[in-house]
Design a protein around this motif. Structure first.
Motif, PDB file in Angstrom:
ATOM      1  N   UNK A 646      -1.414   7.860   7.909  1.00 39.50           N
ATOM      2  CA  UNK A 646      -0.643   7.928   6.673  1.00 39.50           C
ATOM      3  C   UNK A 646      -1.567   7.929   5.462  1.00 39.50           C
ATOM      4  N   UNK A 647      -1.184   8.676   4.458  1.00 35.94           N
ATOM      5  CA  UNK A 647      -1.870   8.662   3.175  1.00 35.94           C
ATOM      6  C   UNK A 647      -1.193   7.614   2.304  1.00 35.94           C
ATOM      7  N   UNK A 648      -1.890   6.527   2.019  1.00 35.82           N
ATOM      8  CA  UNK A 648      -1.268   5.414   1.309  1.00 35.82           C
ATOM      9  C   UNK A 648      -0.823   5.806  -0.104  1.00 35.82           C
ATOM     10  N   UNK A 649      -1.412   6.871  -0.627  1.00 36.40           N
ATOM     11  CA  UNK A 649      -1.042   7.267  -1.993  1.00 36.40           C
ATOM     12  C   UNK A 649       0.398   7.732  -2.080  1.00 36.40           C
ATOM     13  N   UNK A 650       0.969   8.175  -0.957  1.00 38.89           N
ATOM     14  CA  UNK A 650       2.346   8.682  -1.014  1.00 38.89           C
ATOM     15  C   UNK A 650       3.339   7.656  -0.472  1.00 38.89           C
ATOM     16  N   UNK A 651       2.862   6.478  -0.140  1.00 40.74           N
ATOM     17  CA  UNK A 651       3.738   5.460   0.431  1.00 40.74           C
ATOM     18  C   UNK A 651       4.419   4.655  -0.667  1.00 40.74           C
ATOM     19  N   UNK A 652       5.550   4.083  -0.329  1.00 41.72           N
ATOM     20  CA  UNK A 652       6.267   3.203  -1.252  1.00 41.72           C
ATOM     21  C   UNK A 652       5.610   1.829  -1.262  1.00 41.72           C
ATOM     22  N   UNK A 653       6.040   1.016  -2.239  1.00 41.00           N
ATOM     23  CA  UNK A 653       5.552  -0.361  -2.269  1.00 41.00           C
ATOM     24  C   UNK A 653       5.906  -1.095  -0.976  1.00 41.00           C
TER      25      UNK A 653
END
Length: 925
Positions: A646-653
């Motif tokens: 996963x790319x953490x930049x596109x993840x929700x809080x």
């Protein structure tokens, strides 16, 4: 995430049963693991070794709670190490249990009116072997029920040929080194079993007896006499002296003289000895060297005769009195009656409570008895065992047990190793026709005409060789080269002195043996085990030690039948604290079963929504490299990029928060397991699984699933990744349900050989964590308000959220509204109630239109409770800040924290007070 992977996930969810029924799957899963060879160690592997030898249960035994506790902890350690990439050997076996086994077979013969003497030694031993093959070892089936990841291909028995060879070898080496000798010494004697028994097979109990004061010497008060007291009147038949303290003025004139013995008529000396307590009783004690440990030592110091007055059955013998042939207890009465008739009983105290040693095997009072036995001279052996711990070659966990260890090994007495039995390792000593003594090794023959000693060795002698004899010693074997020294010994603290000490002594004795050192680093100390982990004892809810004889024994199989092996194991592991006892009952196992059900339902829900783990890293399958942990597995997950796929930049809080918490929990679990803090590891996993993943992230994920396909896809991977790692961390403790769920989640080969989770390697996001914590607090407070008002979950309430921007929670608006069951306000919205929640950076006010639903009295009562809490906090912090003595000693950080708490309390008192005032006005309208 590909739609195919998501669809496969849903299909596997459908394949899962509607509910978790352990009885339907556990046995099949276990046999599948064994057949796949997952538990079979490879001594030629290039993986680093990790080894444990199973403390051998008695062949006569059944799995009791102590075993279940022991085995759960060992299985947890070995399963985790296997997942971490170690070559794991968990070596099983059983002890021949000399006394217990012989007793069982003798009782079987007695049913037909036979005794072992009717068959002779060889035929009787054949019958014991027959019993062992037919009935012994039922515990192995029970171990399978518990899920023990044992290497069954290396199963050993203390009487098998290899271990018998090891016993003969070390006996001869000790004998040749002058560390085994034969001597007439005092032993614990069991008249019923007709053998010496070990100190550890003696249980001391308080019994109601009698204390009889007797007069020795003249019956004339003007002539020499003394008064002595005893609880065992019959032993006076073996008295050879009366002792007094050398400085006791009352007896100065009598020291060195003799007194008339009331029954034998002999003159016995009065000796002076510092052992005598002049303040206790009359200050004079009768000395029976052959039947009392303290008297024996006095007898040695004063060179007293030591006549044995009882035969091996506990009957009076060879005294030349009318009591010969009587049982010891009958003689106790008859001797007292005769002395009473002669006027020599001065006083009787009845009942008189005192401590008496009882045989653990037969239940009878043991009889201290002078007997010719074989002994191990332990001084040098015990010192080596103590030094191994002092120098850190073996580490005891917890460290608080070290003083008990040193107290024992630094003051150990020589060890009686001979037993008057037929079942066991026969002592390899042969006697010649002229009294010659020869010790015969395993590859030697006794001279013609020599006769072997009839005794066998103490069971603890052979089990003392267990760590290395089971691996083939005295021969150099691949197992010794790979897996010895063993990594850890797991056992209860109650046998620290008895079994652990003997293994350490023997292990240090052979530490320089070429079979042991072959292939090892030069100079490394070859101890039997690097770590010794001592756990507590199992007790019931009232703190009583489980005991079948007391009617409070619990068969762990009953719990496995009712709740499942996983729930039983989790209960035991969760309560395991180093060195502390564990009190458990059925309600604790039910709680564990509830947790497993929660885990099952949550995983099934995730699968039904298409959850899959993150993408496997290239080139990694199965268990990882030793000492490393990773999120890779043999599954099929997909997703963007990164350690978790996963790319953490596109993840929700919410996504970042749960992944960060996963990292934190993994660290906590690894640290706890490495320190043998099983309870801490289980607590961390329990609360993460239940309180955070299930209660919060699953609910937040439902909102994210509904937002967009892109958001749903990443949510499915985050959820799958978190569950994948959670199941792998839980697997060592609850192997069956985690295998079932992990296979459904990943489609992998088996969680048994999956890789242990490792950190994501991505820096934590404290901002996301703060936002989620604030959202949780806000949702919780609104839910509490709803509960106080009697609102059901189905009743949605229109509400305005004021202050979300200031609190930095704009991005959580949808989640807050969904989980708090709030709807957007419409035209004409008029707030009838409000909830103010102080968060980390601001206060958020939730204004609600609860027309016709709010119970003002209920809200007032709730607020009054909150006000009382806030006022108590304000008073407490104010008092501390007004205490000059406290302020002068407390660290600055502590004082600052208390000032902050006081400010918060002041604010809460003001806020709640204002709200109560509003309610009061509303009630007046």
């Amino acid at each position: 995430m590909t739609s195919a992977a998501s669809e496969n996930s849903r299909n596997r969810a459908d394949a899962l049963p509607k509910s978790w029924n352990p009885g339907e799957v556990e046995a099949e899963l276990y046999e599948r693991w064994v057949a796949a060879g997952y538990f079979t160690a490879d001594a030629t592997s290039d993986r680093p070794p990790y080894s444990i030898v199973l403390p051998p249960p008695n062949v006569t035994g059944n799995l009791h709670m102590g075993h279940a506790f022991d085995h759960t902890l060992m299985d947890t350690l070995t399963r985790r190490k296997r997942m971490q990439g170690y070559e794991v050997l968990w070596l099983p076996g059983m002890d021949h249990a000399g006394i217990a086994t012989q007793t069982i077979v003798e009782k079987r013969l007695a049913v037909d009116g036979k005794s072992k003497e009717d068959f002779g030694r060889e035929l009787f031993i054949d019958k014991v072997w027959d019993w062992k093959r037919e009935s012994g070892g039922s515990i192995q089936g029970q171990m399978r029920r518990l899920g023990d990841g044992i290497d069954w291909s290396r199963d050993r028995f203390t009487m098998d040929d290899g271990l018998s060879r090891a016993v003969q070898t070390i006996f001869k080496r000790l004998f040749d080194a002058g560390l085994i000798y034969r001597a007439e010494r005092l032993v614990n004697w069991s008249p019923e079993l007709r053998t010496a028994i070990s100190d550890i097979e003696v249980n001391y109990k308080d019994v109601q007896g009698e204390l009889v004061s007797l007069r020795y010497g003249s019956l004339n008060d003007d002539e020499p006499h003394v008064i002595v007291a005893t609880t065992r009147v019959e032993t006076m038949l073996g008295d050879t002296a009366v002792a007094v303290h050398p400085e006791d003025e009352r007896y100065q004139a009598l020291i060195g003289t003799t007194l008339y013995h009331p029954i034998t008529g002999k003159q016995i000396p009065i000796v002076a000895d510092d052992y005598v307590d002049p303040e206790f009783g009359s200050g004079a004690v009768k000395i029976t060297p052959a039947h009392d440990p303290n008297d024996f030592e006095i007898g040695l110091r004063h060179n007293l005769p030591m006549p044995t007055i009882m035969d091996e059955t506990g009957r009076i013998a060879d005294t030349g009195t009318e009591f010969d042939g009587m049982d010891r207890f009958e003689a106790r009465v008859k001797v007292r009656e005769r002395l009473a008739r002669e006027g020599r009983v001065v006083a009787e105290k009845r009942p008189y409570e005192h401590s008496v040693g009882h045989s653990e095997r037969s239940g009878e009072p043991i009889e201290p008895r002078l007997s010719m036995q074989w002994w191990v001279k332990v001084e040098s052996l015990a010192k080596a065992a103590g030094d191994a711990v002092r120098h850190g070659d073996t580490v005891i966990h917890p460290a608080s047990q070290e003083p008990r260890w040193f107290a024992w090994v630094d003051d150990m007495h020589d060890w009686c190793i001979s037993r008057q039995l037929w079942w066991g390792h026969r002592i390899p000593i042969w006697y010649g026709p002229e009294g010659e003594i020869v010790c015969v090794g395993p590859d030697e023959q006794a001279p013609e005409g020599y006769v072997q000693d009839p005794d066998v060795l103490d069971t603890w002698f052979s089990s003392g060789l267990w760590p290395f004899s089971t691996m083939g010693w005295p021969d150099a074997t691949p197992e010794l080269a790979k897996f010895y020294p063993t990594s850890v010994l797991v056992t209860g603290y109650d046998i620290l002195f008895f079994w652990v000490a003997r293994m350490m002594m023997f292990g240090m004795f052979v530490a320089d043996d070429p079979a042991i050192t072959a292939g090892k680093e030069q100079g490394a100390v070859q101890v039997p085990f690097r770590d010794v982990f001592l756990h507590g004892l199992i007790r019931d809810e009232q703190g009583r030690k489980y005991s079948k004889s007391k009617g409070i024994g619990i068969d762990p199989l009953d719990w496995i039948e009712e709740f499942g092996a996983d729930a039983t194991r989790f209960t035991l592991a969760r309560g395991a604290q180093p060195g502390s006892d564990l009190s458990v009952g059925p309600q604790h196992v039910q709680a564990s079963r509830n947790f497993i059900t929660k885990l099952f339902n949550a995983t099934k829900f995730a699968l039904m929504n298409g959850a899959v783990p993150g993408q496997k890293r290239a080139g990694e399958t199965g268990a990882g490299r030793a000492g490393e942990t990773g999120a890779g597995h043999a599954g099929e997950g997909a997703g963007p990029v990164g350690e978790t796929g996963l790319d953490r930049d596109v993840l929700t809080d919410a996504d970042r928060w749960i992944l960060d918490r996963l990292d934190e929990v993994r660290g906590e679990v690894d640290s706890a397991f490495d320190r043998y803090e099983f309870g801490k590891a289980c607590e961390a996993l329990y609360h993460f699984a239940w309180d955070e993943l299930c209660d919060w992230y699953l609910e937040l994920a439902k909102v994210q699933f509904a937002e967009s396909e892109e958001r749903a896809a990443s949510t499915r991977v985050v959820l799958g990744t978190a569950l994948d790692a959670l199941l792998r961390m839980l697997h060592p403790v609850i192997p069956f349900v985690t295998e079932t769920l992990w296979l459904a989640l990943t489609g992998g080969e088996s969680i048994v050989v999956a890789e242990w989770p490792r950190a994501t390697g991505v820096a934590a996001d404290p901002v996301a964590a703060r936002r989620i914590a604030d959202a949780q607090k806000l949702i919780t407070e609104v839910r509490r308000f709803r509960s106080d008002q009697g609102l059901t979950d189905k009743q949605k309430v229109a509400a305005k959220l004021i202050g979300l921007d200031t609190a930095d929670l704009t991005g959580q608006r949808a989640e807050i509204a969904s989980l708090a069951r709030l709807t957007e306000p419409g035209d004409g919205f008029a707030a009838t109630a409000s909830v103010e929640v102080r968060l980390s950076g601001a206060t958020v006010t939730v204004e609600l239109d609860t027309s016709g639903t709010v119970d003002l009295d209920a809200e007032r009562r709730r607020l009054e409770k909150d006000l009382a809490v806030a006022q108590k906090e304000l008073a407490g912090t104010t008092a501390k800040l007004g205490n000059e003595a406290f302020l002068s000693k407390a660290p600055e950080k502590v004082v600052t924290d208390i000032r902050t708490r006081r400010e918060v309390a002041e604010s809460e008192v003001a806020r709640i007070g204002a709200r109560l005032a509003e309610i009061a006005k509303s009630g007046e309208k």
